[in-house]
Structures are given as C-alpha cells and as structure tokens.
Design an enzyme around this catalytic site. Structure first.
Site, PDB file in Angstrom:
ATOM      1  N   HIS A   1       2.757 -27.033  11.383  1.00 60.69           N
ATOM      2  CA  HIS A   1       3.888 -27.622  11.407  1.00 60.69           C
ATOM      3  C   HIS A   1       4.205 -28.862  12.285  1.00 60.69           C
ATOM      4  CE1 HIS A   1       5.214 -23.864  10.059  1.00 60.69           C
ATOM      5  NE2 HIS A   1       5.442 -23.253  11.275  1.00 60.69           N
TER       6      HIS A   1
ATOM      7  N   ASP B   1      -0.382 -21.308  15.906  1.00 57.12           N
ATOM      8  CA  ASP B   1       0.692 -20.795  15.234  1.00 57.12           C
ATOM      9  C   ASP B   1       1.487 -21.941  14.942  1.00 57.12           C
ATOM     10  OD1 ASP B   1       2.492 -18.890  14.395  1.00 57.12           O
ATOM     11  OD2 ASP B   1       3.602 -19.474  16.145  1.00 57.12           O
TER      12      ASP B   1
ATOM     13  N   ASP C   1       3.790 -24.265   4.055  1.00 55.59           N
ATOM     14  CA  ASP C   1       4.191 -24.566   5.254  1.00 55.59           C
ATOM     15  C   ASP C   1       5.596 -24.701   5.315  1.00 55.59           C
ATOM     16  OD1 ASP C   1       5.162 -25.832   7.686  1.00 55.59           O
ATOM     17  OD2 ASP C   1       2.902 -25.995   8.221  1.00 55.59           O
ATOM     18  N   HIS C   2       6.436 -23.618   5.838  1.00 54.18           N
ATOM     19  CA  HIS C   2       7.883 -23.674   5.389  1.00 54.18           C
ATOM     20  C   HIS C   2       8.457 -25.028   6.059  1.00 54.18           C
ATOM     21  CE1 HIS C   2       8.334 -21.809   9.649  1.00 54.18           C
ATOM     22  NE2 HIS C   2       9.566 -22.068   9.248  1.00 54.18           N
TER      23      HIS C   2
ATOM     24  N   LYS D   1      12.210 -27.993   4.788  1.00 52.81           N
ATOM     25  CA  LYS D   1      13.314 -28.288   5.351  1.00 52.81           C
ATOM     26  C   LYS D   1      13.611 -29.671   4.972  1.00 52.81           C
ATOM     27  CE  LYS D   1      11.881 -25.879   9.852  1.00 52.81           C
ATOM     28  NZ  LYS D   1      12.655 -24.789  10.006  1.00 52.81           N
TER      29      LYS D   1
ATOM     30  N   LYS E   1       0.995 -19.352   5.766  1.00 52.80           N
ATOM     31  CA  LYS E   1       0.182 -19.599   6.805  1.00 52.80           C
ATOM     32  C   LYS E   1      -0.068 -18.488   7.618  1.00 52.80           C
ATOM     33  CE  LYS E   1       2.076 -21.131  10.771  1.00 52.80           C
ATOM     34  NZ  LYS E   1       2.713 -20.264  11.552  1.00 52.80           N
TER      35      LYS E   1
ATOM     36  N   ARG F   1       0.801  -0.993  -0.122  1.00 55.21           N
ATOM     37  CA  ARG F   1      -0.019  -0.035   0.008  1.00 55.21           C
ATOM     38  C   ARG F   1       0.886   1.303   0.238  1.00 55.21           C
ATOM     39  NH1 ARG F   1      -4.244  -2.831   3.882  1.00 55.21           N
ATOM     40  NH2 ARG F   1      -2.122  -3.316   5.196  1.00 55.21           N
TER      41      ARG F   1
ATOM     42  N   GLU G   1      11.575 -23.544  21.011  1.00 53.42           N
ATOM     43  CA  GLU G   1      12.008 -22.566  20.392  1.00 53.42           C
ATOM     44  C   GLU G   1      12.577 -21.443  21.839  1.00 53.42           C
ATOM     45  OE1 GLU G   1      10.115 -20.318  16.997  1.00 53.42           O
ATOM     46  OE2 GLU G   1       8.532 -21.104  18.085  1.00 53.42           O
TER      47      GLU G   1
ATOM     48  N   LYS H   1       7.484 -21.500  23.228  1.00 52.36           N
ATOM     49  CA  LYS H   1       8.501 -20.463  23.031  1.00 52.36           C
ATOM     50  C   LYS H   1       9.254 -20.476  24.446  1.00 52.36           C
ATOM     51  CE  LYS H   1       6.390 -18.098  19.151  1.00 52.36           C
ATOM     52  NZ  LYS H   1       7.450 -18.501  18.287  1.00 52.36           N
TER      53      LYS H   1
HETATM   54  C1  BG6 Z   1       6.301 -19.996  12.104  1.00 46.28           C
HETATM   55  C2  BG6 Z   1       5.650 -19.584  13.279  1.00 46.28           C
HETATM   56  O1  BG6 Z   1       5.468 -20.509  11.282  1.00 46.28           O
HETATM   57  O2  BG6 Z   1       7.473 -20.836  12.636  1.00 46.28           O
HETATM   58  C3  BG6 Z   1       6.736 -18.876  14.425  1.00 46.28           C
HETATM   59  O3  BG6 Z   1       4.715 -18.427  13.264  1.00 46.28           O
HETATM   60  C4  BG6 Z   1       7.644 -19.657  14.598  1.00 46.28           C
HETATM   61  O4  BG6 Z   1       6.051 -18.470  15.648  1.00 46.28           O
HETATM   62  C5  BG6 Z   1       8.417 -20.317  13.542  1.00 46.28           C
HETATM   63  O5  BG6 Z   1       8.852 -19.281  15.561  1.00 46.28           O
HETATM   64  C6  BG6 Z   1       9.538 -21.518  13.668  1.00 46.28           C
HETATM   65  O6  BG6 Z   1       9.920 -21.774  12.559  1.00 46.28           O
HETATM   66  P1  BG6 Z   1      11.418 -22.293  12.372  1.00 46.28           P
HETATM   67  O7  BG6 Z   1      11.891 -22.740  11.213  1.00 46.28           O
HETATM   68  O8  BG6 Z   1      12.576 -21.428  12.957  1.00 46.28           O
HETATM   69  O9  BG6 Z   1      11.284 -23.527  13.360  1.00 46.28           O
END
Ligand code: BG6
Length: 506
Positions: free
Chosen positions: A256, A251, A193-194, A198, A164, A53, A232, A356
């Site tokens: 994941h 989240d 979904d990243h 991996k 996501k 924007r 984390e 976390k």
């Molecule tokens: C994200 C979450 O999808 O994945 C985050 O929104 C999280 O809160 C992160 O920290 C963790 O990803 P990775 O690759 O660091 O384990």
C-alpha cells in the site's frame, strides 16, 4: 495493454473464488460482486463458483453468504434488496476441493465447462485466489496441470487475480512470479492491492496531471518534504496468526505505502495504458535510495502497541492478541525516511509511517512546500510564516485541503493560515465506492492498470527486503513500545524533528 476503462460491460464469464469459506470472500468479494450485479455492471449470464475444502452444497453456501451479506450490508450500506439477492444467488455455486489435489482440479474444470455451457458463457474464466498465501503456488500449479489456464489464448480469455501478500520477501516473490508465469502469461495475471481501487488513490494522478498549477511546483525546487501516513485505529483483531508472521513492513509498507509513494512521485506517463503507468511506477521504485540492513536497525523506527485506550474503549496490547506469540517481536508500527534519487526529487525526504491502534483511522499524503523567502512577511516580528501544505486525505473524510496564508481583516498586517478544502461527500454527494468493486470490474474487462506488474512487485520487495533483513538481524531487542491510542513512539517524530520538519498528526 489496454486503455483505462470505467464502465465497459465484461463479456460473460465464470468466476472461481478459491478460499470461498474465508473472511475476505464473505466480507469483501461477494458483497462487491453483488453490488456490481445490482448496478448492471455484470453480464446476465455471469456465474460464481466458490471453491474450498469444506463440505457444502450450492444451497448451504448461498445461505451462508446471504447471512454474512446481511451483516455486512446492515453495517455499511443499508438493507439488502431481497429480490436482487435471490436473482444473484441463483448464479452462485459451490465446488468442494483441496488446493493440492489434481483430481479436484479436473473436477473443477468439468464444473466450469458444464456451468458455462448451460449459461452460454463462451469459456471466459476468472480465477480469484482469496486463500492464505501458502496455498497460492499449489493452486496455480494445479490449474496449469489440469490445462485450465488458457495460456496464449484471448478468446475465450482466462485471468487470475492474486491477493496480497505476494511473497514474504524478494526471493519468495520472485519464486511466486516464476511459478505464476510458468502457467499464465503476464497479461493474464492481476496482482491485486485494494488501495489502488480507492477513488482517492486514483485521484492522485488526476490531481497532478489534470491541473497545470500543481505539476509545475511538484519537484525539489518547491517541495520541502512529503509525509505519507496510513494510520489505523483497529488492532490486529482475529488476524493475529497471519499478522504475527508479517508485521507492518510486509502488511502495509511493501504494497500500500509503496503504491502511494509511486503515485505521488512518478513522472507523467506518456499514455494511460496499463504498461505506461506501471513503467513510471517501476522507475520510482528503482530510484529509491536503499536502506541497507545495517542502517535499518537504527534508521527505521519499529514498534509494538501495548494496552491502552482508543475512543474510550480499553484495548489489550498486541502480545495479548489471539494467536500472537507472548514474546513476539513483530512490529505493528513502522516509520522511516526515504529518498527518491532522481532529478525531480533530489534531496526531498519522504517520511512514511503506518501503524495499528493509533488514535484514529486516517490515511493521508501531505505535500509540504518550501518557505517563502525571508523578506516582506516572512521575518520578525510577523514571521515565521507557515509553509503551504497540500493534504490529500485518502480516507476517511476523503478530500484535499490546501493550507495558505491570508491577511486578517483590520488595520494591522496580521497573517493567519487558512484552508481551502474539497470533500468528496459534499462535492459528489456520496462517499467513494468500495475499492473491490472497481478492481473486480477492471479485472473482468481486462484492464490491468490498477494491478501490480511482476517487475513492480519485485522492485518493491527489492527496497523493503533489506529493511526486514536488517531488523530481523538486530539482536538487541530494541522493539519500541507505544501505548494503544497514541501516535506511536517518540522516535518516529524525532525523525522529522532532527531534520527541522514538523510532523502532522502527532
Ligand atoms: C490490508 C492489511 O491489506 O489493509 C490490513 O492486511 C489493513 O492489516 C488493511 O488493516 C487496511 O486497509 P484499509 O482499506 O482499511 O485502509
């Protein structure tokens, strides 16, 4: 349906990134695209249009990206190659526009066309939604209204990658699926979904199905239980506003952790086509034993971190984070037990946990095998023996370890647990590459195997939504607390203690 591919060069295409001024674009997407470019995985004529924007020009957008890229690269990947950057930057453009303005989408359409024509791109286009999720529906509908979805045509192709979170519960996910599928065909939609990008996550299938010794023991006859942990050490940082509306269940668990659970427990697919793999994952999700709302309040351990210390640094509590409500009841930690109610996994508990501000970053799956019979070594005075544990370390220190028993040299029959260990770094000479590179390349070549299908995302919500509902109905403010830098509340470990199992990492 496509066979899984690795190094296919995508056809020339224009990529439009919605949410161009956001953190994700600067920290993850553009660095990943740049890396692909540097490794010759992108066609010469590829172009990227950032859409957001705020007012910017092509030049100011490039300069901004260059600055953040330098930060990102100096932290994680060394120095940025100036010559390569200059060549890449000339392929980046900026388009100002609102997400709810049909006129702005018409203008975007004209820009895509002009840029494509000037670069000899035959009309292929990939949209990437990197905006806050509230904007997804508007963007998708406006792409449709402006006739930019290319539905029903494969040459040239149009695809959309959606970040996501995909919905906030079952109902909103179904609604977002409905909207998306009213504009695009399912094979144009790439829900990202990243975690699936991996290397270590992809290796779960290889470990299981490319090695005959594991798969034969991969069932309730040999496996006692499985633990999945995504720990984390960081807190919510600057994402308090988003996180306080999400919490760990939305989240991390719905996406994941569900993918990890599926990959470790699914049946072998008949082929590696995207649909065959995803069919098997959906079967797992549908076999999960429901945790009804009434049981969730007691059976699911939710907790929030309070001030503590991690690695010698003081960490403020969750409720003190920016944009987090002072009386927030959002969980930053969750742990629970679940069963996959099918033949293979009958009676085998899966213990899932994520949080976390835990003592260290560590995502792993540990497969705990059954005890050997209580004869020979496994009895007094020598026993009890430790059961075999296969640990898949997803990150960091990526690798796989098998714990087994060995005789200590000497005249006595002393037995000691030892570990066989494989590490990615030592074996392959490098740490696995960033997940976004793989996923962007797969989307660009049209391979959806590592993306979530509509029925998969709904089945995952089907399992998680009742838990969220149960927890939100629980009026007895029983949100547990844990000090930042510890492994969460004791109740999380008691889930295993009560079943006579031993928690790893406590
Ligand atoms: C994200 C979450 O999808 O994945 C985050 O929104 C999280 O809160 C992160 O920290 C963790 O990803 P990775 O690759 O660091 O384990």
């Amino acid at each position: 349906m496509t066979e899984s591919t690795t190094l296919r060069l995508p056809e020339p295409f224009v990529m439009v990134v919605f949410g161009a001024s956001g953190d994700l674009t600067r920290r993850k997407l553009l660095p990943a695209i740049f890396q692909l470019w540097c490794r010759n995985h992108l066609p010469e004529s590829a172009a990227v249009i950032g859409y957001a924007r705020s007012d910017r020009t092509d030049e100011s957008f490039r300069a901004e990206l260059c600055d953040s890229m330098r930060d990102e690269f100096s932290c994680h990947q060394g120095l940025i190659d100036d010559e390569a950057w200059q060549a890449f930057a000339s392929r980046i453009f900026y388009q100002r526009g609102g997400y709810d303005s049909p006129d702005d989408f018409e203008a975007l359409g004209r820009r895509i066309e002009t840029l494509g024509a000037g670069r000899n791109v035959p009309g292929n286009c990939m949209y990437y939604l990197a905006t806050p999720p509230e904007a997804f529906a508007d963007i998708i509908e406006n792409i449709g209204q402006a006739s930019l979805a290319g539905r029903g045509q494969t040459d040239p192709w149009t695809r959309i990658v959606i970040e996501k979170p995909f919905g906030t519960d079952l109902q909103s996910a179904c609604e977002l699926n409905r909207i998306t599928r009213s504009v695009f065909d399912e094979d144009q939609i790439f829900r990202i979904d990243h975690y699936l990008g991996k290397e270590t996550v992809q290796n779960i299938m290889v470990l299981r199905f490319a090695n005959s010794i594991f798969e034969h023991a991969w069932n309730h006859d040999y496996i006692d239980h499985i633990q999945i942990t995504a720990a984390e050490s960081l807190g919510v940082g600057s994402r308090g506003g988003y996180y306080d509306r999400s919490g760990a269940l939305r989240d991390m668990v719905q996406n994941h952790l569900m993918h990890l659970l599926c990959l470790v427990s699914m049946e072998p697919p008949s082929t590696l086509t995207s649909d065959a793999v995803r069919d098997e994952k959906v079967k797992v999700l549908k076999a999960l034993r429901t945790i009804p709302p009434l049981c969730a309040a007691n059976g699911v351990v939710r907790a929030q971190y309070t001030a503590g210390s991690i690695g010698g640094h003081d960490v403020p509590g969750y409720r003190q984070a920016d944009n987090v409500s002072a009386d927030s009841r959002t969980e930053t930690f969750v742990a629970f037990k679940v069963y996959v109610d099918n033949w293979r996994w009958s009676g085998v508990p899966f213990y899932l946990r994520t949080g976390k501000c835990l003592p260290r970053r560590c995502t792993e799956i540990s497969i705990h095998f059954k005890d050997v019979p209580q004869v020979l070594f496994n009895r007094p005075p020598a026993g009890p023996l430790r059961p075999n544990v296969l640990t898949i370390r997803l990150q960091p220190d990526e690798g796989i370890a098998l714990e087994f028993q060995a005789k200590v040299p000497g005249p006595a029959m002393n037995i000691k647990p030892l570990e066989m260990d494989f590490g990615y770094q030592e074996s392959f000479g490098q740490a696995p590459p960033d997940a976004y590179q793989r996923l962007l390349l797969d989307a660009a070549v049209g391979d959806a195997t590592l993306f979530t299908r509509s029925d998969e995302v709904e089945a995952a919500w089907q399992f998680v939504s009742p838990i969220i509902e149960g927890c939100s109905q629980d009026s007895s403010d029983n949100m547990r607390k844990y000090t930042a830098g510890t492994w969460g509340p004791k109740e999380a470990d008691e889930l295993l203690d009560a079943d006579g199992k031993e928690r790893r990492l406590r």
